[in-house]
Motif scaffolding. Structure first.
Motif, PDB file in Angstrom:
ATOM      1  N   ASP A  21     -91.824 -27.684 -27.632  1.00 18.64           N
ATOM      2  CA  ASP A  21     -91.289 -28.307 -27.033  1.00 18.64           C
ATOM      3  C   ASP A  21     -93.590 -29.302 -27.128  1.00 18.64           C
ATOM      4  N   ARG A  22     -93.323 -29.711 -26.594  1.00 21.57           N
ATOM      5  CA  ARG A  22     -94.773 -30.287 -27.478  1.00 21.57           C
ATOM      6  C   ARG A  22     -94.715 -31.550 -26.197  1.00 21.57           C
ATOM      7  N   ILE A  23     -96.459 -31.286 -25.017  1.00 23.59           N
ATOM      8  CA  ILE A  23     -96.837 -31.757 -23.885  1.00 23.59           C
ATOM      9  C   ILE A  23     -97.451 -32.494 -24.106  1.00 23.59           C
ATOM     10  N   ILE A  24     -97.568 -33.542 -23.095  1.00 25.34           N
ATOM     11  CA  ILE A  24     -98.889 -35.326 -23.369  1.00 25.34           C
ATOM     12  C   ILE A  24     -99.326 -35.084 -22.132  1.00 25.34           C
ATOM     13  N   VAL A  25     -99.945 -34.746 -21.907  1.00 27.76           N
ATOM     14  CA  VAL A  25    -100.582 -35.341 -20.269  1.00 27.76           C
ATOM     15  C   VAL A  25    -101.995 -36.894 -20.593  1.00 27.76           C
ATOM     16  N   LEU A  68     -93.524 -34.284 -21.471  1.00 22.66           N
ATOM     17  CA  LEU A  68     -92.951 -33.432 -22.036  1.00 22.66           C
ATOM     18  C   LEU A  68     -91.023 -33.557 -22.885  1.00 22.66           C
ATOM     19  N   ILE A  69     -91.930 -33.431 -24.303  1.00 22.05           N
ATOM     20  CA  ILE A  69     -90.515 -34.110 -25.784  1.00 22.05           C
ATOM     21  C   ILE A  69     -90.010 -32.851 -26.519  1.00 22.05           C
ATOM     22  N   ARG A  70     -88.999 -32.705 -26.340  1.00 20.17           N
ATOM     23  CA  ARG A  70     -87.864 -30.990 -27.001  1.00 20.17           C
ATOM     24  C   ARG A  70     -86.894 -32.116 -27.500  1.00 20.17           C
ATOM     25  N   ASN A  71     -86.736 -31.630 -28.973  1.00 19.64           N
ATOM     26  CA  ASN A  71     -86.066 -32.619 -29.734  1.00 19.64           C
ATOM     27  C   ASN A  71     -85.559 -33.783 -29.889  1.00 19.64           C
ATOM     28  N   GLY A  72     -86.356 -34.247 -29.675  1.00 15.91           N
ATOM     29  CA  GLY A  72     -86.640 -36.048 -30.025  1.00 15.91           C
ATOM     30  C   GLY A  72     -86.479 -36.363 -28.340  1.00 15.91           C
ATOM     31  N   LYS A  73     -86.514 -35.550 -27.471  1.00 14.06           N
ATOM     32  CA  LYS A  73     -85.624 -36.419 -26.031  1.00 14.06           C
ATOM     33  C   LYS A  73     -87.105 -35.855 -25.262  1.00 14.06           C
ATOM     34  N   GLU A  74     -87.177 -37.949 -24.159  1.00 15.11           N
ATOM     35  CA  GLU A  74     -88.928 -36.605 -23.269  1.00 15.11           C
ATOM     36  C   GLU A  74     -88.323 -37.041 -22.039  1.00 15.11           C
ATOM     37  N   ARG A  75     -88.836 -36.467 -21.497  1.00 11.16           N
ATOM     38  CA  ARG A  75     -88.793 -36.581 -19.929  1.00 11.16           C
ATOM     39  C   ARG A  75     -89.844 -36.762 -19.338  1.00 11.16           C
ATOM     40  N   ILE A  76     -90.754 -36.913 -18.300  1.00  8.68           N
ATOM     41  CA  ILE A  76     -91.857 -37.379 -17.358  1.00  8.68           C
ATOM     42  C   ILE A  76     -91.206 -35.732 -15.917  1.00  8.68           C
ATOM     43  N   PHE A  77     -92.430 -35.212 -15.874  1.00  9.42           N
ATOM     44  CA  PHE A  77     -92.969 -33.801 -14.724  1.00  9.42           C
ATOM     45  C   PHE A  77     -93.848 -34.699 -13.929  1.00  9.42           C
TER      46      PHE A  77
END
Length: 303
Positions: free
Chosen positions: A153-157, A124-133
């Motif tokens: 928001d940008r989501i990459i699978v 999940l990429i939000r405001n240039g920051k990325e988190r892994i779920f």
């Protein structure tokens, strides 16, 4: 009741446009109270104000990767207009829970994950920051973090290293059902209509996780007179979603129903697969002789 527009502003009468995007309700209270006092609508230290959320708006997010329908999608849209909390005839309820604006909702709206998806490392990429779920709990029943989304928001699978049959079933991040094209213009059913498999809305619906053998049964390819129908064959046609290449698999119906031990013998159905049936040797031979008889005596059906 006021609505935040697409630019993230509130349009308040006599105050003009006020930017509130990204603010908490208490911050909006302070900003609005300051504007009302500074413009002379209220004396200082006399204004009491409360801002409450009545309804969360639909938002646009981008979803990419191992999904059936990646792209830009809109989430949190009401299923029916009457579900809106701001309907003129509805009682307004503050603090509505944004139950369709979560990470799993965006993945489901994009068609669900493919069997080749790595559901433990969703980005999940939000405001240039990325988190892994890790969303594997959506399939196993274990607890998992499912955060609400915001616009942009940008989501990459990402892709996994193998095909995972355990992902081919209904869940919060997979599709509930699929459409499959079927044909059974065979004996004992002389048409799709009499077989009750009319091509309705791009095929018939199967639950996600159904297999080739189940489509054969649903298409009325199996059963009937065993001595004449048991030697029928069925074919599964599949088009690769990325390359457009068409592949097929042909199996004897009885072998498919009685002697399937793995995914290669009896593959899982995918959206827009095609299943067709062909008659047995006995039925084919009978029809050949019937056709020859019609040619030799073309007038027999006239009397």
């Amino acid at each position: 009741v006021y609505e935040v527009n697409e630019e993230g502003n509130l349009e308040i009468p006599y105050l003009g446009s006020m930017s509130v995007a990204g603010l908490e309700p208490t911050q909006v209270e302070d900003k609005l109270a300051y504007a009302l006092v500074s413009k002379g609508f209220f004396p200082p230290n006399t204004l009491q104000m409360t801002i409450q959320v009545i309804e969360w708006s639909p938002i646009t997010v981008n979803v990419a990767g191992e999904l059936f329908q990646p792209g830009t999608i809109l989430v949190n849209r009401p299923y029916y207009p009457e579900e809106s909390a701001v309907s003129p005839d509805a009682n307004q309820i503050t603090g509505e829970f944004p139950y369709r604006r979560y990470l799993t909702d965006a993945i489901e709206a994009a068609g669900g994950v493919l069997p080749t998806a790595n559901v433990k490392e969703i980005r999940l990429i939000r405001n240039g920051k990325e988190r892994i779920f890790d969303l594997s709990g959506a399939l196993t029943g274990e607890p998992f973090e499912n955060i609400p989304l915001i616009s942009g928001d940008r989501i990459i699978v990402p892709a996994a290293e193998r095909f995972q049959a355990e992902l081919v079933r209904p869940s919060a991040i997979t599709r509930p059902g699929i459409k499959v094209f079927v044909s059974n213009l065979t004996i004992p059913s002389s048409s799709n209509a009499t077989s009750s498999i009319n091509n309705m809305e791009e095929g018939i619906t199967f639950p996600y996780g159904a297999r080739f053998s189940q489509a054969v049964i649903a298409t009325n390819c199996a059963g009937g007179t065993k001595s004449t129908n048991a030697n029928r064959t069925a074919i599964l046609v599949r088009v690769d979603r990325l390359t457009g290449e068409t592949t097929h698999m042909e199996r004897k119906v009885e072998d498919l129903l009685r002697d399937s031990h793995n995914n290669d013998d009896n593959p899982l159905l995918m959206p827009r697969d095609g299943v067709a049936c062909y008659d047995s040797t006995v039925t084919n031979t009978r029809d050949v002789f019937q056709m020859i008889g019609d040619i030799i005596n073309p007038f027999k059906n006239l009397f």
